[in-house]
Design an enzyme around this catalytic site. Structure first.
Site, PDB file in Angstrom:
ATOM      1  CG  HIS A 266      -1.846   1.210   1.244  1.00 60.25           C
ATOM      2  ND1 HIS A 266      -2.924   1.312   0.397  1.00 60.25           N
ATOM      3  CD2 HIS A 266      -1.825   2.356   1.975  1.00 60.25           C
ATOM      4  CE1 HIS A 266      -3.552   2.460   0.630  1.00 60.25           C
ATOM      5  NE2 HIS A 266      -2.886   3.112   1.578  1.00 60.25           N
ATOM      6  CB  SER A 267       0.999   4.289   0.271  1.00 58.89           C
ATOM      7  OG  SER A 267       1.368   5.645   0.103  1.00 58.89           O
ATOM      8  CG  LEU A 268       7.317   3.503   0.845  1.00 63.86           C
ATOM      9  CD1 LEU A 268       8.134   4.044  -0.317  1.00 63.86           C
ATOM     10  CD2 LEU A 268       7.900   3.960   2.183  1.00 63.86           C
TER      11      LEU A 268
ATOM     12  CB  SER B 140      -3.323  -0.933  -2.175  1.00 63.54           C
ATOM     13  OG  SER B 140      -4.278  -0.173  -1.468  1.00 63.54           O
TER      14      SER B 140
END
Length: 255
Positions: free
Chosen positions: A94-96, A122
């Site tokens: 997720h993200s990073l 994500s």
């Protein structure tokens, strides 16, 4: 095997499953750790083993020296990951964490190791269309913490606790710096299915930027947009553990 390369150091909440035919390696967002996915592990079916990553300087590894580049993080993780590759791996981030999972998939290919059975990303625009982020990691403490508050991913009780925020700020700076330093290098598309998730109200991941992940795979691609902002993933408890299982089972539907 050094202590730092042992799987239990990187995956402290792993629950070994004797019947596992798939392991899902989960990478959290900036400032997150393996505990982010604790509620997911219990919802996995017997054939799926969830392995959430604690990078150095996080959670159970709070005293370890932090790593501030995705490349160095992957290099450090690989010795601990290899013993777990006796069954196929899926990667989730997720993200990073999405960028780290994506680059890990490409590194496995470079090393001629078995690639992931599935990559699920994500809360991240496709790296080929990702704008260069603002250098938030270099801000003074108070402006930096205000930017963290705006993102909305930290519990209010943590944001309101000055001592806790002072303790977490170096970790957040480290991860924001990793995010800011990341640069995409074109390579051929991956050879695994790829699923991309995003929040409908996340200004940093509009649908076209989510759909652009399609260019990173030769296999089946699916994009899903869910209610919520950048941290939609943590707004409905176990729902997204179930969505993960569904995607891995081939049930994900496009937008």
């Amino acid at each position: 095997m050094s202590t730092a390369s042992q799987p239990q150091r990187w995956f402290p909440f792993r629950r070994p499953q004797a019947r596992a035919s798939l392991r899902v390696v989960c990478f959290p967002h900036a400032g997150g750790g393996a505990a982010t996915f604790n509620s997911w592990a219990a919802r996995m079916p017997p054939h799926v083993e969830l392995c959430a990553v604690d990078a150095p300087g996080r959670g159970s590894r709070w005293g370890d020296k932090r790593i501030d580049s995705a490349t160095a993080l992957i290099d450090a993780l690989l010795p601990a990951l290899r013993p777990l590759m006796d069954v196929p791996l899926a990667l989730f981030g997720h993200s990073l964490g999405a960028l780290v999972a994506f680059e890990l998939a490409r590194r496995l290919r470079q090393l001629q190791l078995p690639g992931p059975a599935h990559l699920i990303v994500s809360g991240s625009p496709a790296p080929r269309v990702r704008p260069i982020p603002r250098p938030l990691s270099a801000l003074p403490d108070e402006p930096f913490r205000e930017e963290v508050r705006k993102l909305g991913g930290s519990p209010p009780e943590v944001l309101a606790h000055r001592e806790m925020m002072e303790m977490l700020t170096p970790v957040l700076r480290n991860d924001f710096a990793m995010f800011e330093r990341y640069r995409y290098t074109p390579e051929p598309p991956l050879g695994c299915p790829l699923t991309a998730w995003g929040g409908k109200d996340d200004p940093d991941t509009p649908e076209p930027a989510l759909e652009a992940w399609r260019e990173e795979t030769q296999q089946v691609f699916s994009a899903r947009v869910f209610p919520g902002g950048h941290f939609f993933l943590f707004q409905e408890g176990p729902r997204y553990a179930d969505e993960l299982i569904r995607a891995l089972s081939g049930g994900a539907q496009g937008t």
